[in-house]
Design a protein around this motif. Structure first.
Motif, short mmCIF file in Angstrom:
data_model
loop_
_atom_site.label_atom_id
_atom_site.label_comp_id
_atom_site.label_asym_id
_atom_site.label_seq_id
_atom_site.Cartn_x
_atom_site.Cartn_y
_atom_site.Cartn_z
N GLY A 59 0.82 -1.20 0.00
CA GLY A 59 0.00 0.00 0.00
C GLY A 59 0.85 1.24 0.00
O GLY A 59 2.06 1.20 -0.25
N LYS A 60 0.21 2.35 0.29
CA LYS A 60 0.89 3.64 0.34
C LYS A 60 0.25 4.44 1.47
O LYS A 60 -0.97 4.48 1.59
CB LYS A 60 0.72 4.37 -0.99
CG LYS A 60 1.50 5.66 -1.06
CD LYS A 60 1.41 6.27 -2.45
CE LYS A 60 2.24 7.54 -2.49
NZ LYS A 60 2.16 8.19 -3.79
N GLY A 61 1.09 5.03 2.32
CA GLY A 61 0.57 5.80 3.44
C GLY A 61 0.11 4.90 4.57
O GLY A 61 0.68 3.85 4.81
N GLY A 62 -0.96 5.31 5.25
CA GLY A 62 -1.46 4.56 6.39
C GLY A 62 -2.52 3.54 6.02
O GLY A 62 -3.32 3.77 5.13
N SER A 63 -2.51 2.42 6.75
CA SER A 63 -3.47 1.36 6.49
C SER A 63 -3.39 0.32 7.60
O SER A 63 -2.37 0.22 8.29
CB SER A 63 -3.16 0.69 5.14
OG SER A 63 -4.11 -0.30 4.84
N ILE A 64 -4.43 -0.45 7.75
CA ILE A 64 -4.41 -1.63 8.61
C ILE A 64 -4.71 -2.82 7.71
O ILE A 64 -5.72 -2.83 6.99
CB ILE A 64 -5.43 -1.54 9.76
CG1 ILE A 64 -5.07 -0.38 10.69
CG2 ILE A 64 -5.46 -2.86 10.55
CD1 ILE A 64 -6.03 -0.19 11.84
N THR A 65 -3.85 -3.82 7.75
CA THR A 65 -4.03 -4.99 6.89
C THR A 65 -5.21 -5.84 7.37
O THR A 65 -5.60 -5.76 8.53
CB THR A 65 -2.77 -5.88 6.89
OG1 THR A 65 -2.63 -6.50 8.19
CG2 THR A 65 -1.53 -5.10 6.53
N PRO A 66 -5.73 -6.67 6.49
CA PRO A 66 -6.69 -7.67 6.95
C PRO A 66 -5.99 -8.62 7.93
O PRO A 66 -4.76 -8.74 7.93
CB PRO A 66 -7.06 -8.42 5.66
CG PRO A 66 -6.74 -7.48 4.56
CD PRO A 66 -5.56 -6.69 5.04
N ARG A 67 -6.76 -9.29 8.74
CA ARG A 67 -6.19 -10.24 9.69
C ARG A 67 -5.62 -11.44 8.96
O ARG A 67 -6.10 -11.82 7.89
CB ARG A 67 -7.26 -10.72 10.67
CG ARG A 67 -7.70 -9.63 11.61
CD ARG A 67 -8.74 -10.14 12.56
NE ARG A 67 -9.12 -9.07 13.45
CZ ARG A 67 -9.96 -9.22 14.43
NH1 ARG A 67 -10.54 -10.39 14.64
NH2 ARG A 67 -10.27 -8.20 15.21
N PHE A 68 -4.60 -12.02 9.54
CA PHE A 68 -4.01 -13.25 9.04
C PHE A 68 -3.71 -14.14 10.23
O PHE A 68 -3.55 -13.68 11.35
CB PHE A 68 -2.74 -12.97 8.21
CG PHE A 68 -1.67 -12.22 8.96
CD1 PHE A 68 -0.69 -12.90 9.67
CD2 PHE A 68 -1.65 -10.83 8.96
CE1 PHE A 68 0.29 -12.20 10.37
CE2 PHE A 68 -0.68 -10.13 9.64
CZ PHE A 68 0.30 -10.81 10.35
#
Length: 138
Positions: A59-68
């Motif tokens: 991604g780019k910038g801020g984000s929260i990934t899906p759970r794994f």
């Protein structure tokens, strides 16, 4: 929410049927191309490129990934393509397990020692990539 879970379950089943050999790559590409949901389709293509990866995110910038989910110790590899990258490995409840930093473009790594369900919160000034791999011998 129910539709998303059904799509994810079907996608996981589809990913499990992907070919294991290079000669079957065209078949795998066709399977991935047929997936309508962007994020699931990208995960399908990623699994062709890195079949041993538990999860891959970019991604780019801020984000929260899906759970794994990991069942054994696993390696969290991260790449920053810009000046600053701060990431938080979060447990299933959203609590911070580990705070990681990357100053400048480059790579970093962290061993997730305990099995469980996780996500990663990313705060970055530019593009980034994260990959979760089984730990060798783990």
């Amino acid at each position: 929410m129910r539709h998303w879970r059904a799509t994810l379950a079907l996608s996981v089943l589809l990913l499990a049927t992907l070919p294991a050999t290079a000669r079957d790559l065209a078949e795998g590409m066709a399977l991935c191309q047929a997936i309508a949901q962007d994020q699931v389709r990208l995960a399908c293509f990623d699994s062709l490129a890195a079949p041993d990866a538990i999860a891959r995110f970019s991604g780019k910038g801020g984000s929260i990934t899906p759970r794994f989910e990991i069942a054994a110790p696993s390696r969290l590899n991260f790449t920053s393509k810009d000046v600053v990258m701060v990431i938080y490995l979060l447990d299933e409840a959203g609590s911070v397990v580990q705070n990681l930093h990357r100053a400048g473009a480059g790579d970093g790594t962290f061993l997730i020692e305990r099995a469980g369900t996780y996500s990663v919160q990313v705060n970055a000034t530019g593009a980034w990539e994260i990959e979760i791999l089984p730990e060798a011998g783990g």
